[in-house]
Design a protein around this motif. Sequence first.
Motif, PDB file in Angstrom:
ATOM      1  N   CYS A   1       8.751   0.288  -5.517  1.00  0.00           N
ATOM      2  CA  CYS A   1       9.821   1.081  -4.913  1.00  0.00           C
ATOM      3  C   CYS A   1      10.943   1.377  -5.879  1.00  0.00           C
ATOM      4  CB  CYS A   1      10.392   0.350  -3.701  1.00  0.00           C
ATOM      5  SG  CYS A   1       9.145   0.009  -2.468  1.00  0.00           S
ATOM      6  N   SER A   2      10.808   0.977  -7.140  1.00  0.00           N
ATOM      7  CA  SER A   2      11.979   1.095  -8.011  1.00  0.00           C
ATOM      8  C   SER A   2      12.273   2.536  -8.371  1.00  0.00           C
ATOM      9  CB  SER A   2      11.782   0.260  -9.275  1.00  0.00           C
ATOM     10  OG  SER A   2      10.699   0.749  -9.999  1.00  0.00           O
ATOM     11  N   ALA A   3      11.302   3.458  -8.145  1.00  0.00           N
ATOM     12  CA  ALA A   3      11.593   4.858  -8.442  1.00  0.00           C
ATOM     13  C   ALA A   3      11.865   5.649  -7.165  1.00  0.00           C
ATOM     14  CB  ALA A   3      10.426   5.485  -9.218  1.00  0.00           C
ATOM     15  N   LEU A   4      12.088   4.956  -6.056  1.00  0.00           N
ATOM     16  CA  LEU A   4      12.198   5.652  -4.765  1.00  0.00           C
ATOM     17  C   LEU A   4      13.580   5.468  -4.143  1.00  0.00           C
ATOM     18  CD1 LEU A   4       8.788   4.603  -3.221  1.00  0.00           C
ATOM     19  CD2 LEU A   4       9.306   6.594  -4.636  1.00  0.00           C
ATOM     20  N   ASP A   5      13.927   6.367  -3.235  1.00  0.00           N
ATOM     21  CA  ASP A   5      15.203   6.239  -2.538  1.00  0.00           C
ATOM     22  C   ASP A   5      15.059   5.216  -1.388  1.00  0.00           C
ATOM     23  OD1 ASP A   5      14.190   7.384  -0.221  1.00  0.00           O
ATOM     24  OD2 ASP A   5      14.760   9.396  -0.794  1.00  0.00           O
ATOM     25  N   PRO A   6      16.186   4.815  -0.779  1.00  0.00           N
ATOM     26  CA  PRO A   6      16.115   3.739   0.229  1.00  0.00           C
ATOM     27  C   PRO A   6      15.230   4.075   1.419  1.00  0.00           C
ATOM     28  CG  PRO A   6      18.373   4.105  -0.450  1.00  0.00           C
ATOM     29  CD  PRO A   6      17.567   5.182  -1.090  1.00  0.00           C
ATOM     30  N   ILE A   7      15.174   5.343   1.833  1.00  0.00           N
ATOM     31  CA  ILE A   7      14.367   5.686   3.003  1.00  0.00           C
ATOM     32  C   ILE A   7      12.885   5.533   2.680  1.00  0.00           C
ATOM     33  CG2 ILE A   7      13.744   7.533   4.592  1.00  0.00           C
ATOM     34  CD1 ILE A   7      16.668   8.551   4.136  1.00  0.00           C
ATOM     35  N   ALA A   8      12.490   6.082   1.512  1.00  0.00           N
ATOM     36  CA  ALA A   8      11.094   5.952   1.099  1.00  0.00           C
ATOM     37  C   ALA A   8      10.749   4.489   0.892  1.00  0.00           C
ATOM     38  CB  ALA A   8      10.862   6.735  -0.186  1.00  0.00           C
ATOM     39  N   THR A   9      11.722   3.728   0.355  1.00  0.00           N
ATOM     40  CA  THR A   9      11.503   2.300   0.141  1.00  0.00           C
ATOM     41  C   THR A   9      11.216   1.600   1.458  1.00  0.00           C
ATOM     42  OG1 THR A   9      12.975   2.316  -1.761  1.00  0.00           O
ATOM     43  CG2 THR A   9      12.562   0.185  -0.723  1.00  0.00           C
ATOM     44  N   SER A  10      12.004   1.929   2.483  1.00  0.00           N
ATOM     45  CA  SER A  10      11.819   1.213   3.744  1.00  0.00           C
ATOM     46  C   SER A  10      10.476   1.581   4.374  1.00  0.00           C
ATOM     47  CB  SER A  10      13.001   1.483   4.676  1.00  0.00           C
ATOM     48  OG  SER A  10      12.666   2.414   5.655  1.00  0.00           O
ATOM     49  N   ARG A  11       9.997   2.819   4.156  1.00  0.00           N
ATOM     50  CA  ARG A  11       8.681   3.192   4.680  1.00  0.00           C
ATOM     51  C   ARG A  11       7.579   2.386   3.977  1.00  0.00           C
ATOM     52  NH1 ARG A  11       7.611   8.882   7.017  1.00  0.00           N
ATOM     53  NH2 ARG A  11       6.034   7.462   7.794  1.00  0.00           N
ATOM     54  N   ILE A  12       7.746   2.208   2.662  1.00  0.00           N
ATOM     55  CA  ILE A  12       6.737   1.429   1.926  1.00  0.00           C
ATOM     56  C   ILE A  12       6.755  -0.021   2.393  1.00  0.00           C
ATOM     57  CG2 ILE A  12       6.009   0.654  -0.380  1.00  0.00           C
ATOM     58  CD1 ILE A  12       5.832   3.461  -0.803  1.00  0.00           C
ATOM     59  N   GLU A  13       7.967  -0.528   2.656  1.00  0.00           N
ATOM     60  CA  GLU A  13       8.053  -1.922   3.114  1.00  0.00           C
ATOM     61  C   GLU A  13       7.387  -2.096   4.476  1.00  0.00           C
ATOM     62  OE1 GLU A  13      12.122  -3.126   2.910  1.00  0.00           O
ATOM     63  OE2 GLU A  13      12.173  -3.010   0.728  1.00  0.00           O
ATOM     64  N   ASP A  14       7.608  -1.120   5.380  1.00  0.00           N
ATOM     65  CA  ASP A  14       6.933  -1.181   6.688  1.00  0.00           C
ATOM     66  C   ASP A  14       5.428  -1.189   6.491  1.00  0.00           C
ATOM     67  OD1 ASP A  14       9.397  -1.075   7.775  1.00  0.00           O
ATOM     68  OD2 ASP A  14       9.309   1.038   8.375  1.00  0.00           O
ATOM     69  N   LEU A  15       5.017  -0.328   5.564  1.00  0.00           N
ATOM     70  CA  LEU A  15       3.593  -0.192   5.281  1.00  0.00           C
ATOM     71  C   LEU A  15       3.008  -1.523   4.793  1.00  0.00           C
ATOM     72  CD1 LEU A  15       1.177   1.619   4.903  1.00  0.00           C
ATOM     73  CD2 LEU A  15       2.127   2.378   2.748  1.00  0.00           C
ATOM     74  N   MET A  16       3.758  -2.192   3.910  1.00  0.00           N
ATOM     75  CA  MET A  16       3.262  -3.470   3.393  1.00  0.00           C
ATOM     76  C   MET A  16       3.078  -4.457   4.528  1.00  0.00           C
ATOM     77  SD  MET A  16       5.059  -4.312  -0.210  1.00  0.00           S
ATOM     78  CE  MET A  16       6.609  -3.537  -0.124  1.00  0.00           C
ATOM     79  N   ALA A  17       4.060  -4.480   5.454  1.00  0.00           N
ATOM     80  CA  ALA A  17       3.974  -5.420   6.568  1.00  0.00           C
ATOM     81  C   ALA A  17       2.719  -5.148   7.398  1.00  0.00           C
ATOM     82  CB  ALA A  17       5.225  -5.309   7.431  1.00  0.00           C
ATOM     83  N   GLU A  18       2.367  -3.858   7.552  1.00  0.00           N
ATOM     84  CA  GLU A  18       1.156  -3.525   8.313  1.00  0.00           C
ATOM     85  C   GLU A  18      -0.105  -3.910   7.549  1.00  0.00           C
ATOM     86  OE1 GLU A  18       0.956   0.542   9.661  1.00  0.00           O
ATOM     87  OE2 GLU A  18       3.072   0.366  10.238  1.00  0.00           O
ATOM     88  N   LEU A  19      -0.084  -3.667   6.245  1.00  0.00           N
ATOM     89  CA  LEU A  19      -1.282  -3.922   5.451  1.00  0.00           C
ATOM     90  C   LEU A  19      -1.578  -5.404   5.315  1.00  0.00           C
ATOM     91  CD1 LEU A  19      -0.819  -1.321   2.579  1.00  0.00           C
ATOM     92  CD2 LEU A  19      -2.405  -1.194   4.489  1.00  0.00           C
ATOM     93  N   ARG A  20      -0.564  -6.230   5.575  1.00  0.00           N
ATOM     94  CA  ARG A  20      -0.737  -7.662   5.374  1.00  0.00           C
ATOM     95  C   ARG A  20      -1.871  -8.228   6.234  1.00  0.00           C
ATOM     96  NH1 ARG A  20       4.256 -11.394   6.473  1.00  0.00           N
ATOM     97  NH2 ARG A  20       4.191 -10.131   8.333  1.00  0.00           N
ATOM     98  N   ASP A  21      -2.119  -7.591   7.385  1.00  0.00           N
ATOM     99  CA  ASP A  21      -3.179  -8.114   8.258  1.00  0.00           C
ATOM    100  C   ASP A  21      -4.543  -8.084   7.575  1.00  0.00           C
ATOM    101  OD1 ASP A  21      -1.249  -8.408  10.101  1.00  0.00           O
ATOM    102  OD2 ASP A  21      -1.684  -6.535  11.175  1.00  0.00           O
ATOM    103  N   ASP A  22      -4.737  -7.130   6.670  1.00  0.00           N
ATOM    104  CA  ASP A  22      -6.068  -6.991   6.076  1.00  0.00           C
ATOM    105  C   ASP A  22      -6.115  -7.315   4.596  1.00  0.00           C
ATOM    106  OD1 ASP A  22      -7.567  -5.818   8.377  1.00  0.00           O
ATOM    107  OD2 ASP A  22      -5.920  -4.374   8.208  1.00  0.00           O
ATOM    108  N   TYR A  23      -4.974  -7.307   3.967  1.00  0.00           N
ATOM    109  CA  TYR A  23      -4.983  -7.488   2.513  1.00  0.00           C
ATOM    110  C   TYR A  23      -3.997  -8.577   2.134  1.00  0.00           C
ATOM    111  CZ  TYR A  23      -6.947  -2.814   2.874  1.00  0.00           C
ATOM    112  OH  TYR A  23      -7.708  -1.751   3.218  1.00  0.00           O
TER     113      TYR A  23
END
Lengths: 256, 283
Positions: free
Chosen positions: A170-192
């Motif tokens: 996320c270091s090249a992204l703005d805070p909104i894009a960052t928060s979307r990636i973070e949400d995504l990570m939380a979802e992906l945790r179930d499988d990865y």
Amino acid sequence: MECDGVDVYYGDFKAVCDVSLGFGYNEITALIGPSGCGKSTLLRSLNRMNDLIPEARVEGAVTFHGQSIYAKDVDPIEVRRRIGMVFQKPNPFPKSIYDNVAYGPRVTGMKAADMDDLVEEALTRSALWDEVKDKLKQSAYGLSGGQQQRLCIARTIAVRPEVILMDEPCSALDPIATSRIEDLMAELRDDYSIIIVTHNMQQAARVADRTAFFTALADETTGDRTGLLVEYDLTNKIFSSPADERTEKYITGRFG
Amino acid sequence: MASLGSIATAPLRAEREGDKNAKSIVFLGLLWFAILFAVLALVVLLVTAFFDGRTRLDADLITQYSSTVFPERAGARAAILGSAMVIVTTAALAIPLGVAAGVYLEEFADPRRWYNKLIEVNLTNLAAVPAIVYGMLTAGVALSIGLPRRVVLAGAIALALLVLPVIIITTREAMRSVPQEIRQGSLALGATPLQTVWRQTLPSAIPGIATGSILALSRALGEAAPLLLLGGLVFVTYDPNGLMSGFTTSYRSRSSTGRHSHSWRFSRSHRQPLSCFWSCCCS
């Protein structure tokens, strides 16, 4: 996935010294620490991306399901397929969005019954499908930085790895894009299992189950900085009651 | 509290001369003169060539063979076909080989090995070798193994050798300019190095490779020295009909005095100092 006494060298220079830690299954592990402490170097040695640097050398054992990934009969290509990687700067291929996602399954010879379904699934899982479903044939370069980074994540999960390594995603992204990636990570945790390097301590505190804090020791004669693991524990513990004084200084912003 | 407008500040008016001093103007004048000279030379060349040759600007010029009997109806047919055949063969020989070598050196060769270093040094040196040396080499090899040397294939081999180093170097340059992130992204997905080259690096490098190859081939097309040495025939009145056929890439006709032969572009050079200068340079 485990590291046991891992040292990484670039030529004669020791970049990471004696790291031992285990990464949990279906957990997010954050590696934090100041610049130059070897976090990214360690991360890249977990899926043999350091092989691409001719001088780089790894000592100690990196094991994945109990097998050493540096054993002689191990195919680094297979290691990288099973342990995917997302880079600091979004690096989509100069192709269409569809081809970006389909590239991994194609080159690894995955027998997908229907490539379209596979692409849709990967894009849906990376929360990008609704935004791009009408322009799958367009160049990936037309997407915004945050979308490109999610595309890179979609591309990575399309080959169905078990572990995803993220190098400051996320270091090249703005805070909104960052928060979307973070949400995504939380979802992906179930499988990865996800291992993320970050400079952003709030990010580590928000997303990670466990956190490892690294620091750099400067050699007094040569000035070379070698990274070493200071503390590794549950994220809560690291941020509320760190055992090591250096960790506490770093997370409270009073680092030398 | 002072507003921004009321704070004393240095005036924005132009007080220095900027680019309006004598030195700048003289320099600008020189630049203009340089452009003017180049354009003027080109215009004079085109205009004189057109007016001298306008009586011959007809279909005969490209459809007829050279002729000593009827120089006024002679054409460059054999030269055009010969050039085309030689350059197509050269491209077919040099481009695949050059691109493959460039890709190997850039993507797979270990730069720390002594033999790869040796190849690199040799490549740069070879790019600077005079063209005629390649002609001598090809002629020498053809003679020593008893093959004909006055044929299309021999000419194409000499020219391919000539442009090979240039193609290799531009291919490497083009491959190097492909961002490292693309390679890493591909490898991180479990692609093999070869797949990465075929599907990512090489396609991204194609524009650069194409530019380099076209420039190299146009150099080959204009090169006369190695072909003369190979005995590329200068007076041919038939079409080249295969790789082992005699050929010419230049059109020469006897001038009316019969003493000299010279390039068709400047066919009346005796009376034209400028075109005389050009044909001396070109031949």
